[in-house]
Write an enzyme that holds these catalytic residues in place. Structure first.
Site, PDB file in Angstrom:
ATOM      1  N   ARG A   1      61.802  30.492  42.824  1.00  0.00           N
ATOM      2  CA  ARG A   1      63.228  30.624  43.098  1.00  0.00           C
ATOM      3  C   ARG A   1      64.111  29.489  42.634  1.00  0.00           C
ATOM      4  NH1 ARG A   1      62.104  31.443  49.185  1.00  0.00           N
ATOM      5  NH2 ARG A   1      60.697  29.783  48.529  1.00  0.00           N
TER       6      ARG A   1
ATOM      7  N   ARG B   1      63.418  38.823  38.173  1.00  0.00           N
ATOM      8  CA  ARG B   1      63.013  39.437  39.445  1.00  0.00           C
ATOM      9  C   ARG B   1      64.096  40.353  40.031  1.00  0.00           C
ATOM     10  NH1 ARG B   1      60.515  37.656  43.699  1.00  0.00           N
ATOM     11  NH2 ARG B   1      61.510  39.513  44.509  1.00  0.00           N
TER      12      ARG B   1
ATOM     13  N   ASP C   1      50.723  36.078  45.248  1.00  0.00           N
ATOM     14  CA  ASP C   1      50.951  35.564  46.595  1.00  0.00           C
ATOM     15  C   ASP C   1      49.662  35.684  47.384  1.00  0.00           C
ATOM     16  OD1 ASP C   1      53.383  34.620  48.375  1.00  0.00           O
ATOM     17  OD2 ASP C   1      52.040  35.786  49.640  1.00  0.00           O
TER      18      ASP C   1
HETATM   19  O1  CP3 Z   1      54.580  28.900  41.764  1.00  0.00           O
HETATM   20  C1  CP3 Z   1      53.626  29.166  42.494  1.00  0.00           C
HETATM   21  O2  CP3 Z   1      53.193  28.382  43.380  1.00  0.00           O
HETATM   22  C2  CP3 Z   1      52.851  30.437  42.244  1.00  0.00           C
HETATM   23  C3  CP3 Z   1      53.079  31.537  43.062  1.00  0.00           C
HETATM   24  C4  CP3 Z   1      52.897  31.473  44.575  1.00  0.00           C
HETATM   25  C5  CP3 Z   1      53.755  32.200  45.440  1.00  0.00           C
HETATM   26  N1  CP3 Z   1      53.279  32.093  46.706  1.00  0.00           N
HETATM   27  C6  CP3 Z   1      54.919  32.981  44.998  1.00  0.00           C
HETATM   28  C7  CP3 Z   1      55.974  33.287  45.973  1.00  0.00           C
HETATM   29  C8  CP3 Z   1      51.930  30.858  45.371  1.00  0.00           C
HETATM   30  C9  CP3 Z   1      50.815  29.921  44.956  1.00  0.00           C
HETATM   31  C10 CP3 Z   1      52.173  31.265  46.714  1.00  0.00           C
HETATM   32  C11 CP3 Z   1      51.315  30.877  47.840  1.00  0.00           C
HETATM   33  C12 CP3 Z   1      51.767  31.129  49.210  1.00  0.00           C
HETATM   34  N2  CP3 Z   1      52.419  32.218  49.699  1.00  0.00           N
HETATM   35  C13 CP3 Z   1      51.478  30.269  50.279  1.00  0.00           C
HETATM   36  C14 CP3 Z   1      50.713  28.993  50.173  1.00  0.00           C
HETATM   37  C15 CP3 Z   1      51.530  27.924  49.517  1.00  0.00           C
HETATM   38  C16 CP3 Z   1      52.481  27.208  50.381  1.00  0.00           C
HETATM   39  O3  CP3 Z   1      53.639  27.087  49.959  1.00  0.00           O
HETATM   40  O4  CP3 Z   1      52.101  26.690  51.438  1.00  0.00           O
HETATM   41  C17 CP3 Z   1      52.032  30.831  51.438  1.00  0.00           C
HETATM   42  C18 CP3 Z   1      52.000  30.248  52.828  1.00  0.00           C
HETATM   43  C19 CP3 Z   1      52.610  32.081  51.065  1.00  0.00           C
HETATM   44  C20 CP3 Z   1      53.311  33.064  51.931  1.00  0.00           C
HETATM   45  C21 CP3 Z   1      54.715  33.178  51.492  1.00  0.00           C
HETATM   46  N3  CP3 Z   1      55.126  33.989  50.454  1.00  0.00           N
HETATM   47  C22 CP3 Z   1      55.843  32.449  51.939  1.00  0.00           C
HETATM   48  C23 CP3 Z   1      55.845  31.459  53.078  1.00  0.00           C
HETATM   49  C24 CP3 Z   1      56.940  32.843  51.147  1.00  0.00           C
HETATM   50  C25 CP3 Z   1      58.349  32.294  51.151  1.00  0.00           C
HETATM   51  C26 CP3 Z   1      59.280  33.087  51.982  1.00  0.00           C
HETATM   52  C27 CP3 Z   1      60.717  32.635  51.686  1.00  0.00           C
HETATM   53  O5  CP3 Z   1      61.414  33.409  51.001  1.00  0.00           O
HETATM   54  O6  CP3 Z   1      61.096  31.548  52.118  1.00  0.00           O
HETATM   55  C28 CP3 Z   1      56.468  33.804  50.232  1.00  0.00           C
HETATM   56  C29 CP3 Z   1      57.254  34.467  49.185  1.00  0.00           C
HETATM   57  C30 CP3 Z   1      57.035  33.955  47.817  1.00  0.00           C
HETATM   58  N4  CP3 Z   1      55.807  33.728  47.257  1.00  0.00           N
HETATM   59  C31 CP3 Z   1      58.033  33.657  46.862  1.00  0.00           C
HETATM   60  C32 CP3 Z   1      57.377  33.241  45.698  1.00  0.00           C
HETATM   61  C33 CP3 Z   1      57.999  32.864  44.389  1.00  0.00           C
HETATM   62  C34 CP3 Z   1      59.540  33.810  47.062  1.00  0.00           C
HETATM   63  C35 CP3 Z   1      59.877  35.262  47.133  1.00  0.00           C
HETATM   64  C36 CP3 Z   1      60.937  35.726  46.167  1.00  0.00           C
HETATM   65  O7  CP3 Z   1      61.209  35.075  45.124  1.00  0.00           O
HETATM   66  O8  CP3 Z   1      61.474  36.822  46.415  1.00  0.00           O
END
Ligand code: CP3
Length: 367
Positions: free
Chosen positions: A51, A60, A96
């Site tokens: 983001r 996206r 994810d």
């Molecule tokens: O760039 C990267 O790191 C690669 C992609 C990646 C995503 N999630 C994409 C994502 C990775 C490695 C993750 C791992 C992930 N997902 C973790 C472990 C890493 C960490 O940060 O501790 C966890 C706990 C999740 C669960 C999750 N998914 C969360 C807490 C969120 C954020 C919610 C928010 O909007 O604040 C997501 C969504 C997510 N995963 C996004 C991305 C790019 C954002 C969603 C979007 O762009 O619509």
């Protein structure tokens, strides 16, 4: 262990995954991961794909998060965006931690600004029956996306990843993000057999997800136990370590470096290394030289600039980055350190500040 499974796209590309992965073998990232001399300290950022990048928001637009993870062309483009822009030393696969849960039939979605939300949380033995094993054929889109990426990335390594059993369990049991994990801990403390079965099943799913990525050509893996820091060391040892160890053991035979990361895990660093990691990821709360003492000899370290430092002026970012590099040098010498933030890139961060940081780390660590 077999490098050629029916699930690999070797036939489509005409190359074995091992050979494709081989192009990145001498990259700074993989050399550091193995503890070999490096031309400069390698850098990548957790959540580098996402983001904070306008080009991400553009591709996206109108596509739900989990749908985007199932479209190989989109996954390829989003994974490559931060590599192109920031010149980081590794790509992290865009997906994810809940994607494999969806693949085994769990009703999960990612709500913007909230995180993963599970329609029917898992709290009883009957609920647990819904959590079936992940089969290699459940995720053809992952195999395809990794294959496309590895071909395109050439000498830049691709990091595969998965959520660790505790962190996944916390979403499944709570039904969404949590601050205190009360339902998760109620099961862990109050129904230890049910808990053990839950984290064991999750270990199987996580190991299968990692194997799919490695067999398709990922060069390293990171296990995210983002929320394990909520646990006391003895509870982690008793109730979580066996499941995470099972995950690391399951992928040990591939010989790809294995990274283990969680937030607020200062008290758990030794145990997280013990689980089987080659490299332990450290958040910003523990300096790397102190972390090295906790982790013990022979393992690499990844981290650990406070992400919020990126909001300060460039001179401050650079001074703090130097502190990280100096602590790493004290801890593990010139190699065996991978520079990263102590947690993920935040959505409101200035992408240019991240690019400048990569250039700075490369420049001052050149040898
Ligand atoms: O760039 C990267 O790191 C690669 C992609 C990646 C995503 N999630 C994409 C994502 C990775 C490695 C993750 C791992 C992930 N997902 C973790 C472990 C890493 C960490 O940060 O501790 C966890 C706990 C999740 C669960 C999750 N998914 C969360 C807490 C969120 C954020 C919610 C928010 O909007 O604040 C997501 C969504 C997510 N995963 C996004 C991305 C790019 C954002 C969603 C979007 O762009 O619509």
């Amino acid at each position: 262990m077999s490098e050629t499974s029916a699930a690999t796209p070797a036939a489509q590309t005409g190359q074995q995954p091992l050979a494709r992965r081989g192009a990145a073998h001498d990259s700074a990232f993989l050399r550091a991961a193995r503890g070999e001399p490096v031309p400069h300290t390698p850098v990548w950022f957790m959540r580098q794909a996402g983001r904070s990048l306008p080009e991400y928001l553009k591709v996206r637009e109108g596509i739900p998060m989990l749908d985007s993870c199932m479209r190989p062309d989109l996954v390829k483009e989003i994974t490559l965006q931060p590599v192109r822009r920031h010149k980081v030393d590794a790509a992290i696969f865009f997906s994810d931690i809940v994607v494999p849960l969806k693949a085994v039939g769990i009703d999960v979605e990612i709500k913007g600004g909230v995180g993963p939300v599970i329609a029917d949380p898992i709290r009883t033995a009957a609920d647990l029956r819904r959590l079936r094993p992940l089969e290699p054929d459940d995720m053809p889109y992952i195999t395809e996306a990794v294959g496309l990426l590895v071909d395109e990335l050439g000498g830049t390594p691709l990091i595969g990843f998965a959520g660790a059993p505790f962190t996944l369990a916390s979403y499944l049991v709570e039904g969404g993000p949590s601050k205190s994990y009360e339902n998760t801990k109620a099961m862990m403390y109050g129904a230890p057999e049910l808990w053990a079965e839950l984290v064991d099943r999750l270990a199987g799913i996580t190991a299968a997800f990692l194997k799919i990525q490695i067999e398709a050509g990922a060069s390293a893996i990171q296990l995210f136990d983002s929320w394990a820091g909520a646990l006391a060391p003895e509870d982690y040892r008793r109730s979580v370590l066996p499941a995470s160890t099972k995950v690391f053991d399951a992928v040990a035979g591939y010989g790809v470096p294995r990274i283990h990361f969680g937030v607020n895990t200062g008290e758990l660093l030794g145990l997280m290394g013990e689980a089987g990691a080659d490299i332990v990821g450290v958040d910003w709360r523990v300096p790397l030289d102190v972390a090295a003492e906790r982790v013990g000899p022979g393992k690499g370290l990844q981290g650990n600039l406070d992400p919020a430092v990126l909001y300060a002026p460039t001179a401050v970012v650079e001074a703090k980055a130097r502190e990280v590099l100096d602590a790493a040098a004290k801890a593990v010498g010139d190699s065996h350190h991978i520079f990263n933030l102590g947690h993920g890139v935040m959505p409101s961060m200035d992408p240019d500040a991240l690019s400048r940081l990569v250039a700075f780390v490369h420049e001052v660590s050149a040898r």
